[in-house]
Design an enzyme around this catalytic site. Sequence first.
Site, PDB file in Angstrom:
ATOM      1  N   TYR A 153       0.835  -1.215   0.000  1.00 52.65           N
ATOM      2  CA  TYR A 153       0.000   0.000   0.000  1.00 52.65           C
ATOM      3  C   TYR A 153       0.871   1.267   0.000  1.00 52.65           C
ATOM      4  O   TYR A 153       0.465   2.321  -0.469  1.00 52.65           O
ATOM      5  CB  TYR A 153      -0.948  -0.024   1.197  1.00 52.65           C
ATOM      6  CG  TYR A 153      -2.200   0.800   1.046  1.00 52.65           C
ATOM      7  CD1 TYR A 153      -3.003   0.693  -0.082  1.00 52.65           C
ATOM      8  CD2 TYR A 153      -2.597   1.686   2.055  1.00 52.65           C
ATOM      9  CE1 TYR A 153      -4.160   1.448  -0.209  1.00 52.65           C
ATOM     10  CE2 TYR A 153      -3.750   2.441   1.937  1.00 52.65           C
ATOM     11  CZ  TYR A 153      -4.531   2.317   0.795  1.00 52.65           C
ATOM     12  OH  TYR A 153      -5.675   3.074   0.679  1.00 52.65           O
ATOM     13  N   LYS A 160      -3.177   8.097   3.423  1.00 45.93           N
ATOM     14  CA  LYS A 160      -4.347   7.837   4.276  1.00 45.93           C
ATOM     15  C   LYS A 160      -4.071   8.271   5.715  1.00 45.93           C
ATOM     16  O   LYS A 160      -4.978   8.744   6.408  1.00 45.93           O
ATOM     17  CB  LYS A 160      -4.732   6.355   4.229  1.00 45.93           C
ATOM     18  CG  LYS A 160      -5.365   5.923   2.907  1.00 45.93           C
ATOM     19  CD  LYS A 160      -6.627   6.690   2.576  1.00 45.93           C
ATOM     20  CE  LYS A 160      -7.390   6.099   1.401  1.00 45.93           C
ATOM     21  NZ  LYS A 160      -8.418   7.014   0.888  1.00 45.93           N
TER      22      LYS A 160
HETATM   23  N1  LIG Z   1     -11.346  -0.262  -2.608  1.00 44.63           N
HETATM   24  C1  LIG Z   1     -10.824  -0.395  -1.403  1.00 44.63           C
HETATM   25  O1  LIG Z   1     -10.298  -1.459  -1.034  1.00 44.63           O
HETATM   26  C2  LIG Z   1     -10.873   0.776  -0.446  1.00 44.63           C
HETATM   27  C3  LIG Z   1     -10.753   0.534   0.926  1.00 44.63           C
HETATM   28  C4  LIG Z   1     -10.773   1.612   1.800  1.00 44.63           C
HETATM   29  C5  LIG Z   1     -10.905   2.898   1.301  1.00 44.63           C
HETATM   30  N2  LIG Z   1     -11.008   3.092  -0.052  1.00 44.63           N
HETATM   31  C6  LIG Z   1     -11.124   4.467  -0.536  1.00 44.63           C
HETATM   32  O2  LIG Z   1     -12.393   4.664  -1.101  1.00 44.63           O
HETATM   33  C7  LIG Z   1     -12.337   5.778  -1.972  1.00 44.63           C
HETATM   34  C8  LIG Z   1     -13.036   5.420  -3.281  1.00 44.63           C
HETATM   35  O3  LIG Z   1     -12.324   4.425  -3.963  1.00 44.63           O
HETATM   36  P1  LIG Z   1     -13.002   3.136  -4.594  1.00 44.63           P
HETATM   37  O4  LIG Z   1     -12.347   1.978  -3.956  1.00 44.63           O
HETATM   38  O5  LIG Z   1     -14.474   3.246  -4.613  1.00 44.63           O
HETATM   39  O6  LIG Z   1     -12.415   3.140  -6.087  1.00 44.63           O
HETATM   40  P2  LIG Z   1     -12.894   3.890  -7.427  1.00 44.63           P
HETATM   41  O7  LIG Z   1     -11.756   3.673  -8.392  1.00 44.63           O
HETATM   42  O8  LIG Z   1     -14.225   3.425  -7.835  1.00 44.63           O
HETATM   43  O9  LIG Z   1     -12.974   5.407  -6.983  1.00 44.63           O
HETATM   44  C9  LIG Z   1     -11.855   6.270  -6.920  1.00 44.63           C
HETATM   45  C10 LIG Z   1     -12.335   7.594  -7.467  1.00 44.63           C
HETATM   46  O10 LIG Z   1     -11.321   8.597  -7.374  1.00 44.63           O
HETATM   47  C11 LIG Z   1     -11.534   9.464  -8.469  1.00 44.63           C
HETATM   48  N3  LIG Z   1     -10.395  10.345  -8.715  1.00 44.63           N
HETATM   49  C12 LIG Z   1      -9.103   9.992  -8.990  1.00 44.63           C
HETATM   50  N4  LIG Z   1      -8.384  11.108  -9.245  1.00 44.63           N
HETATM   51  C13 LIG Z   1      -9.234  12.171  -9.113  1.00 44.63           C
HETATM   52  C14 LIG Z   1      -9.103  13.584  -9.251  1.00 44.63           C
HETATM   53  N5  LIG Z   1      -7.920  14.147  -9.592  1.00 44.63           N
HETATM   54  N6  LIG Z   1     -10.187  14.381  -9.029  1.00 44.63           N
HETATM   55  C15 LIG Z   1     -11.372  13.840  -8.694  1.00 44.63           C
HETATM   56  N7  LIG Z   1     -11.582  12.506  -8.564  1.00 44.63           N
HETATM   57  C16 LIG Z   1     -10.512  11.695  -8.778  1.00 44.63           C
HETATM   58  C17 LIG Z   1     -11.793   8.491  -9.620  1.00 44.63           C
HETATM   59  O11 LIG Z   1     -12.375   9.144 -10.727  1.00 44.63           O
HETATM   60  C18 LIG Z   1     -12.716   7.497  -8.961  1.00 44.63           C
HETATM   61  O12 LIG Z   1     -14.060   7.874  -9.150  1.00 44.63           O
HETATM   62  C19 LIG Z   1     -10.846   6.124  -2.119  1.00 44.63           C
HETATM   63  O13 LIG Z   1     -10.523   7.178  -1.225  1.00 44.63           O
HETATM   64  C20 LIG Z   1     -10.181   4.844  -1.655  1.00 44.63           C
HETATM   65  O14 LIG Z   1      -8.860   5.059  -1.189  1.00 44.63           O
HETATM   66  C21 LIG Z   1     -11.014   2.057  -0.932  1.00 44.63           C
END
Ligand SMILES: NC(=O)c1ccc[n+]([C@@H]2O[C@H](COP(=O)([O-])OP(=O)(O)OC[C@H]3O[C@@H](n4cnc5c(N)ncnc54)[C@H](O)[C@@H]3O)[C@@H](O)[C@H]2O)c1
Length: 254
Positions: A153, A160
């Site tokens: 990560y 984070k």
């Molecule tokens: N998937 C996991 O395992 C997980 C676990 C914990 C937290 N998260 C967090 O959840 C959140 C959403 O991620 P997800 O897993 O749904 O994946 P996802 O890929 O569906 O969403 C990530 C989003 O970030 C957006 N993004 C990237 N660069 C950007 C920018 N410059 N301006 C605006 N938007 C931008 C993308 O367009 C996308 O919609 C993130 O913060 C991620 O770190 C994810």
Amino acid sequence: MGILEGKRILVTGVLTDASIAFSVAKLAQEEGATVVLTGFGRLSLVERIAKRLPQTPPVLELDVADTDQLDTLAARVGEHVDGLDGVVHSIGFAPQSALGGNFLNTPWEDVATALQISTYSFKSLAVACLPLMKEGGAVVGLDFDASRAWPVYDWMGVAKAGLESCSRYLARDLGKHNIRVNLVSAGPLRTMAAKSIPGFKEFEESWPERSPLGWDLTDTVPAAKACVALMSDWFPATTGEIVHVDGGAHAIGG
Ligand SMILES: NC(=O)c1ccc[n+]([C@@H]2O[C@H](COP(=O)([O-])OP(=O)(O)OC[C@H]3O[C@@H](n4cnc5c(N)ncnc54)[C@H](O)[C@@H]3O)[C@@H](O)[C@H]2O)c1
């Protein structure tokens, strides 16, 4: 009556229907909210995905690294709703060199990008929406447990950790506007963001085993439910908090 009845919610971060933000938008609508989406980059894709929601919401362009887009956000959102009661930050990005075990060699420029998009933007988004939150409200972000170093990560973990701190400072400074700021720390979920992490499988294998409640890597609903709950009137005195929605894995050693 739903728990978000009458509330106006801005949801960032819908990319596919596997996005955590997609589940948040869907549940928010089902709970009575009016939802506005923002999308980054492939807007036509986001618009197509938005049609799968119970009601098709407007989709506005937002790149959180683009100052003009941030500066005009309140006015653009204001064309669709007369204020905001909730804002969801579901945004994360790190260049490939910042992930996957290259921690000691990642150049600063790539670390800077990860921090700008994944950490600083939490503040940028909240401040951009402030003019629409005159009656107070809730800001919610998506976290991945930053209390320890994980395999692969890397700098996203550092981002984070920064997000967790940023959330507490935002809670400090927005409390006087009656705005609550909280994070949902989700377990691993198979989204586009997760697939871009080389070696993500390491999480996939261990998490369901470590979690007292078990963990479904494809189910974004539990994390989304927590986001919706935090934007409802049922957490009126909670801010600067991190709610773990991870099957309980964070509480278990080994
Ligand atoms: N998937 C996991 O395992 C997980 C676990 C914990 C937290 N998260 C967090 O959840 C959140 C959403 O991620 P997800 O897993 O749904 O994946 P996802 O890929 O569906 O969403 C990530 C989003 O970030 C957006 N993004 C990237 N660069 C950007 C920018 N410059 N301006 C605006 N938007 C931008 C993308 O367009 C996308 O919609 C993130 O913060 C991620 O770190 C994810």
